[in-house]
Structures are given as structure tokens and as C-alpha cells.
Design a protein around this motif. Structure first.
Motif, PDB file in Angstrom:
ATOM      1  N   GLY A  61     -29.787  15.894  45.311  1.00 39.18           N
ATOM      2  CA  GLY A  61     -30.560  16.513  44.120  1.00 39.18           C
ATOM      3  C   GLY A  61     -29.827  16.089  42.760  1.00 39.18           C
ATOM      4  N   ARG A  62     -28.865  15.257  42.721  1.00 41.80           N
ATOM      5  CA  ARG A  62     -28.421  14.717  41.318  1.00 41.80           C
ATOM      6  C   ARG A  62     -29.417  14.245  40.331  1.00 41.80           C
ATOM      7  N   GLY A  63     -30.415  13.563  41.002  1.00 41.76           N
ATOM      8  CA  GLY A  63     -31.367  12.919  40.255  1.00 41.76           C
ATOM      9  C   GLY A  63     -32.406  14.137  39.507  1.00 41.76           C
ATOM     10  N   VAL A  64     -32.692  15.089  40.671  1.00 45.46           N
ATOM     11  CA  VAL A  64     -33.615  16.028  40.402  1.00 45.46           C
ATOM     12  C   VAL A  64     -33.063  17.039  39.172  1.00 45.46           C
ATOM     13  N   ARG A  65     -31.649  17.077  39.292  1.00 41.59           N
ATOM     14  CA  ARG A  65     -31.074  17.915  38.215  1.00 41.59           C
ATOM     15  C   ARG A  65     -31.047  17.312  36.847  1.00 41.59           C
ATOM     16  N   ALA A  66     -30.741  16.062  37.040  1.00 37.91           N
ATOM     17  CA  ALA A  66     -30.899  15.010  35.693  1.00 37.91           C
ATOM     18  C   ALA A  66     -32.417  15.172  35.019  1.00 37.91           C
ATOM     19  N   VAL A  67     -33.467  14.975  35.907  1.00 37.10           N
ATOM     20  CA  VAL A  67     -34.754  15.182  35.473  1.00 37.10           C
ATOM     21  C   VAL A  67     -34.888  16.634  34.672  1.00 37.10           C
ATOM     22  N   ALA A  68     -34.361  17.451  35.437  1.00 39.46           N
ATOM     23  CA  ALA A  68     -34.479  18.879  34.820  1.00 39.46           C
ATOM     24  C   ALA A  68     -33.948  19.138  33.403  1.00 39.46           C
ATOM     25  N   SER A  69     -32.787  18.580  33.365  1.00 33.99           N
ATOM     26  CA  SER A  69     -32.126  18.878  32.117  1.00 33.99           C
ATOM     27  C   SER A  69     -32.959  18.242  30.907  1.00 33.99           C
ATOM     28  N   ALA A  70     -33.187  16.796  31.363  1.00 35.96           N
ATOM     29  CA  ALA A  70     -33.927  16.014  30.384  1.00 35.96           C
ATOM     30  C   ALA A  70     -35.321  16.428  30.017  1.00 35.96           C
ATOM     31  N   LEU A  71     -36.014  17.195  30.912  1.00 33.75           N
ATOM     32  CA  LEU A  71     -37.462  17.580  30.728  1.00 33.75           C
ATOM     33  C   LEU A  71     -37.574  18.998  31.407  1.00 33.75           C
ATOM     34  N   PRO A  72     -37.075  19.968  30.466  1.00 27.03           N
ATOM     35  CA  PRO A  72     -36.952  21.464  30.924  1.00 27.03           C
ATOM     36  C   PRO A  72     -38.428  21.781  31.238  1.00 27.03           C
ATOM     37  N   GLY A  73     -38.427  22.610  32.257  1.00 28.24           N
ATOM     38  CA  GLY A  73     -39.766  23.330  32.698  1.00 28.24           C
ATOM     39  C   GLY A  73     -40.733  22.412  33.423  1.00 28.24           C
ATOM     40  N   VAL A  74     -40.483  21.045  33.489  1.00 27.74           N
ATOM     41  CA  VAL A  74     -41.490  20.269  34.199  1.00 27.74           C
ATOM     42  C   VAL A  74     -41.246  20.243  35.571  1.00 27.74           C
ATOM     43  N   SER A  75     -42.518  20.107  36.319  1.00 34.19           N
ATOM     44  CA  SER A  75     -42.340  20.426  37.867  1.00 34.19           C
ATOM     45  C   SER A  75     -41.856  18.876  38.301  1.00 34.19           C
ATOM     46  N   VAL A  76     -40.807  19.287  39.441  1.00 34.59           N
ATOM     47  CA  VAL A  76     -40.239  17.990  39.971  1.00 34.59           C
ATOM     48  C   VAL A  76     -40.345  18.261  41.432  1.00 34.59           C
ATOM     49  N   LEU A  77     -41.010  17.113  42.044  1.00 30.07           N
ATOM     50  CA  LEU A  77     -41.212  16.925  43.513  1.00 30.07           C
ATOM     51  C   LEU A  77     -40.095  16.167  43.943  1.00 30.07           C
TER      52      LEU A  77
END
Ligand SMILES: C[S@@+](CC[C@H](N)C(=O)[O-])C[C@H]1O[C@@H](n2cnc3c(N)ncnc32)[C@H](O)[C@@H]1O
Length: 259
Positions: A61-77
Motif C-alpha cells: 500500500g505504499r503506492g495507495v498512500r502516495a495517491v491518497a496524499s496527492a489526490l485527497p478524497g479520491v477513491s483508490v482501488l
């Protein structure tokens, strides 16, 4: 001891990542540290789009965490076939009040994953070699079909790009409590476009090895030029981003008809 498992919606085949799962997250931290600035910039540039982000082979989940911090609130699958890796992934998500609401974990591989209609981004980091050439091509077709206009596939192509031997080398260390952990990597060619990676994980207490485990992975090699040709077949164009060791491709639709 006779153990019986009853599962639904889960693969019952042995998990190739079971031996690696305890060690991968700390050992891959350096890669994510190196790639984070460029990856964050690419993801932020997609902030005006509307679709979710799919992370193929999300691992711990390191990539997932990077996505969440770059795009706050965006749904990640977070698409992850390995039950052992999903253990690390869920552990990362469950204690984080934001991640546990925005990230959905999907037990699937890239081949069987039912893509959403318009993801703004698809991440495929450190996993491309798990796909055979025909699986890779089918993946490009699906992505070309579903990507939101203006969206991007962010994918890295780990070296080597051809089947050559990689001598045994240190792949990272970390210390927890009184023990040191080491990762070692090496590879041998195993076919025209294939390598076998051998990962060795050692645990040391006061300098003495108390456990050692190895895991072998079949890995398909492909050159960047071959990738660009495959993408072109699906009207996808690419550029590279990031530093040399942690570089990745940013792939998007060229605007032509989608095959
Ligand atoms: C080296 S790990 C990288 C994990 C994560 N992407 C990262 O960079 O931290 C490779 C991951 O790909 C997953 N994987 C293996 N085969 C896959 C496939 N066919 N489709 C999707 N993921 C796959 C593994 O279970 C593992 O979690």
C-alpha cells in the motif's frame, strides 16, 4: 494438524508472495522514497479529473498512500492478488481514518480485474514483469478502452530489460528491535524474454543469521522501445518521469480511436 479452509471469492492456489510478504514493505521503502516527488507531481496534475485511481499489484500500500496524499478524497482501488500482501495492505489502511474510507481492496490480479469505466489513473509499479507478453497486451487494450480522457497509466519497467544474469546484490536492510533484516536479490535468465529472480531474506540477531528464506519469481522482460510499440498499437503515447533508478512511464491516450 489438518487445516480446512472454506473460501468464497478467493483464489485457493498457493500464494507466490507468502514468503516475501513479511519483508517487502520495509525493503521497498527506499524505492518509494525516491519515486515519491515525481509520482506526486504526476498525480496532482490529474486533480481536475473525476474518476478513481486503480493500483494494480498494490502490495503493502505504499503506492495507495502516495495517491491518497496527492489526490485527497479520491477513491483508490487497490488490486492485489496475494492474500499475504493484502494482510500488510489492510494493516496499513485500517489504522488510518482517511485511507480506510477512500481505499477499497480488491482480491484480483491485473488479468481478471474488472476495470471501472473511467479511472483517472492506473498505477502499475514494480509488477509489470509478472505479466506474460499476451497478458500485458490485453492490459494495454483494457486501459486504452477505459482510461478517462486526460488520464494516465503510471508504470515502471524494472531493469534488466533483457534476460541477463544479475549477480547477487544487497537489496536493502532494516532493523527492528534487536534484529537486523537483509534482502538479497539475484537473477538468472530462464527463457527468451524471461528471468528468474531469487529473493533471499535473512534475519540476524547480534550478527548471527537466525532465519533465512528464499522466494523465486518468474519475470517477463521487455525493453522500453518494445513497450512504446505495444502502447502505440492501442493509440497510447508515453513519456518518462522521475529519476533514473526510480523512473516510470506516463502513458496516455494520443487522441486517436481506441482499439
Ligand atoms: C514487488 S511487489 C510491488 C508492490 C507495490 N506495487 C509496490 O511497488 O510497493 C509486486 C506485487 O505485484 C503483485 N502481483 C503479482 N502478480 C500480479 C498480477 N498478475 N496482477 C497484479 N498484481 C500482481 C504481487 O502480489 C505483489 O504484491
Amino acid at each position: 494438524m489438518n487445516l480446512n479452509f472454506v473460501t468464497r471469492g478467493e483464489s485457493t492456489v498457493p500464494d507466490p508472495y507468502a514468503a516475501s510478504a513479511p519483508y517487502i514493505d520495509p525493503l521497498i521503502a527506499g524505492f518509494w522514497h525516491g519515486t515519491a516527488p515525481a509520482l506526486t507531481a504526476e498525480l496532482k496534475s490529474l486533480s481536475t479529473l473525476s474518476g478513481p485511481v486503480a493500483d494494480l499489484g498494490a502490495g503493502s500500500g505504499r503506492g495507495v498512500r502516495a495517491v491518497a496524499s496527492a489526490l485527497p478524497g479520491v477513491s483508490v482501488l487497490a488490486v492485489e492478488p496475494s492474500p499475504a500482501m493484502r494482510t500488510a495492505l489492510l494493516a496499513r489502511l485500517v489504522d488510518d481514518p482517511v485511507l480506510r474510507t477512500t481505499v477499497t481492496v480488491i482480491a484480483a490480479d491485473a488479468q481478471t480485474y474488472d476495470f471501472p469505466r473511467s479511472p483517472r489513473a492506473v498505477l502499475a509499479m514494480n509488477m509489470l514483469g509478472h505479466l506474460a507478453p499476451e497478458q500485458r497486451r490485453r492490459l494495454w487494450a483494457k486501459i486504452a478502452w477505459c482510461l478517462e480522457p486526460g488520464g494516465a497509466l503510471l508504470v515502471n519497467n524494472q531493469r534488466p530489460h533483457t534476460p541477463v544474469a544479475v549477480p547477487r546484490a544487497a537489496g536493502g536492510t532494516f532493523r527492528v528491535g534487536e534484529q537486523d533484516y537483509e534482502g538479497w536479490i539475484q537473477a538468472e535468465p530462464s527463457g527468451a524474454e524471461r528471468l528468474t529472480w531469487r529473493m533471499t531474506y535473512r534475519t540476524l540477531h547480534e550478527g548471527r543469521c537466525v532465519s533465512e528464506t528464499t522466494a523465486d519469481y518468474e519475470w517477463w522482460t521487455v525493453t522500453d522501445d518494445e513497450l512504446r510499440a505495444e502502447w502505440a498499437e492501442h493509440h497510447l503515447t508515453s513519456r518518462t518521469a522521475g529519476e533514473e533508478k526510480t523512473a516510470f512511464h506516463v502513458v496516455s491516450r494520443s487522441g486517436g480511436p481506441v482499439s
